[in-house]
Write an enzyme that holds these catalytic residues in place. Structure first.
Site, short mmCIF file in Angstrom:
data_model
loop_
_atom_site.label_atom_id
_atom_site.label_comp_id
_atom_site.label_asym_id
_atom_site.label_seq_id
_atom_site.Cartn_x
_atom_site.Cartn_y
_atom_site.Cartn_z
N GLY A 1 75.96 28.03 50.81
CA GLY A 1 74.58 28.63 50.83
C GLY A 1 74.21 28.81 52.28
N ASP B 1 73.32 26.57 54.60
CA ASP B 1 74.12 25.68 55.25
C ASP B 1 75.29 26.30 56.03
OD1 ASP B 1 74.73 23.24 56.42
OD2 ASP B 1 75.39 22.17 54.91
N VAL C 1 71.84 26.33 45.49
CA VAL C 1 72.56 25.35 44.98
C VAL C 1 71.80 23.98 44.22
CG1 VAL C 1 74.53 23.71 45.41
CG2 VAL C 1 74.30 25.83 46.61
N1 AR6 Z 1 69.12 33.19 54.92
C1 AR6 Z 1 68.21 32.83 54.29
N2 AR6 Z 1 68.26 32.32 53.03
C2 AR6 Z 1 69.48 32.09 52.62
C3 AR6 Z 1 70.69 32.42 53.32
C4 AR6 Z 1 70.58 33.00 54.72
N3 AR6 Z 1 71.53 33.46 55.42
N4 AR6 Z 1 71.73 32.07 52.37
C5 AR6 Z 1 71.20 31.54 51.30
N5 AR6 Z 1 69.83 31.64 51.31
P1 AR6 Z 1 71.03 26.95 49.33
P2 AR6 Z 1 69.71 24.30 48.51
C6 AR6 Z 1 68.92 31.10 50.43
O1 AR6 Z 1 71.97 26.75 48.13
O2 AR6 Z 1 69.40 24.82 47.10
C7 AR6 Z 1 74.47 23.86 50.49
O3 AR6 Z 1 75.55 23.87 50.03
C8 AR6 Z 1 69.21 30.98 48.83
O4 AR6 Z 1 69.36 32.23 48.23
O5 AR6 Z 1 71.44 27.45 50.78
O6 AR6 Z 1 68.68 23.53 49.19
C9 AR6 Z 1 74.24 22.52 51.29
O7 AR6 Z 1 75.22 22.11 51.87
C10 AR6 Z 1 68.08 30.24 48.50
O8 AR6 Z 1 67.21 30.79 47.90
O9 AR6 Z 1 70.17 25.46 49.57
C11 AR6 Z 1 73.64 21.86 50.18
O10 AR6 Z 1 74.82 20.85 49.79
C12 AR6 Z 1 67.75 29.12 49.67
O11 AR6 Z 1 68.66 29.69 50.90
C13 AR6 Z 1 73.15 22.34 49.22
O12 AR6 Z 1 73.78 23.69 49.31
C14 AR6 Z 1 68.41 27.58 49.55
O13 AR6 Z 1 69.79 27.68 48.97
C15 AR6 Z 1 71.57 22.62 49.20
O14 AR6 Z 1 71.18 23.31 48.30
#
Ligand code: AR6
Length: 179
Positions: free
Chosen positions: A32, A34, A129
Site C-alpha cells: 500500500g 507504506d 489493506v
Molecule cells: N498515495 C495516496 N494514497 C495511497 C497510495 C499513494 N501512493 N497508495 C495507496 N494509497 P493502505 P492501511 C491508499 O493499504 O489500510 C501496508 O502493508 C489506499 O488506496 O496503504 O492502513 C502497511 O504496511 C487506501 O485508500 O493502508 C500495513 O501493513 C489508503 O491509501 C497495512 O498496509 C490506505 O491503504 C496498512 O493498511
C-alpha cells in the site's frame, strides 16, 4: 486556524513539510502507501525505522500512536508513521477500534505540529489493506482533523482514487466541515 483540503493524487509526490504513513506496528515496511513511501523515499527511512525499533520501540509502534523519521529523498522533510486499526467487522469491537483510528490521526497531526511542520498530507489510514469501510474511514479522518487541538496550518488529505475523494467530500458535507 487549520485549513483542510481534499485532493486526489499520490501522497509520495506531495510538496509539504510532512507526510503521514499508514504503516504497521513493525515499522519495517509493507504494501500500500507504506510500500510506496519507502520506495520513493529510499533506504534512509527504513534505516531510521530500524533504529527506532532497536531503541525506543522494541515492541513496535502501538496502534493509534505516531513517530517521525526523515523523509529521505521525498520532497517532504518528515514522514510521520502511524498505525491504524484493522477493521474487525460490525460490532462493539469496531467502536473501540474507531477510537484508535481517531488517535492515529490526532497523534499524527500533533506530532507534525510539534516538529514545526506548516503543512501535512495524509492518506486514508486503515481504508486499504486494513479493510476499514471507506465512508466511515473518511468520516473519522475529517471529523478528527477538524476537531484537532494541535495541527499544522494546512492539512491535506491525498486520496488515491476519485472514488475515495468523493467519499471524503461526502463525509465532509455530512459533518458540515469547511474543506
Ligand atoms: N498515495 C495516496 N494514497 C495511497 C497510495 C499513494 N501512493 N497508495 C495507496 N494509497 P493502505 P492501511 C491508499 O493499504 O489500510 C501496508 O502493508 C489506499 O488506496 O496503504 O492502513 C502497511 O504496511 C487506501 O485508500 O493502508 C500495513 O501493513 C489508503 O491509501 C497495512 O498496509 C490506505 O491503504 C496498512 O493498511
Amino acid at each position: 486556524m487549520t485549513r483542510i483540503e481534499l485532493v486526489t493524487g499520490d501522497l509520495t509526490l506531495e510538496r509539504v513539510d510532512a507526510i503521514v504513513n499508514a504503516a504497521n506496528s513493525s515499522l519495517l515496511g509493507g504494501g500500500g502507501v507504506d510500500g510506496a513511501i519507502h520506495r520513493a523515499g529510499g533506504p534512509e527511512i527504513l534505516a531510521e525505522c530500524r533504529r527506532l525499533r532497536a531503541t525506543t520501540l522494541p515492541d513496535g509502534l502501538p496502534t493509534g500512536r505516531a513517530v517521525a523519521t526523515t523523509g529521505g529523498r521525498l520532497a517532504a522533510r518528515w514522514v510521520v508513521h502511524t498505525v491504524g486499526p484493522v477493521w474487525p467487522g460490525e460490532g462493539p469491537e469496531a467502536v473501540r477500534r474507531r477510537a484508535l483510528l481517531e488517535d492515529a490521526y490526532r497523534n499524527s497531526l500533533a506530532l507534525a505540529a510539534e516538529l514545526g511542520a506548516a503543512s501535512v498530507a495524509l492518506p486514508a489510514v486503515s481504508a486499504g489493506v486494513y479493510g476499514w469501510p471507506a465512508h466511515d474511514a473518511a468520516e473519522v479522518a475529517v471529523a478528527t482533523a477538524t476537531a484537532a487541538a494541535a495541527a499544522p496550518g494546512l492539512v491535506r488529505f491525498v486520496l488515491f482514487s476519485e472514488r475515495m475523494h468523493a467519499t471524503f467530500a461526502e463525509a465532509a458535507a455530512r459533518l458540515g466541515a469547511d474543506v
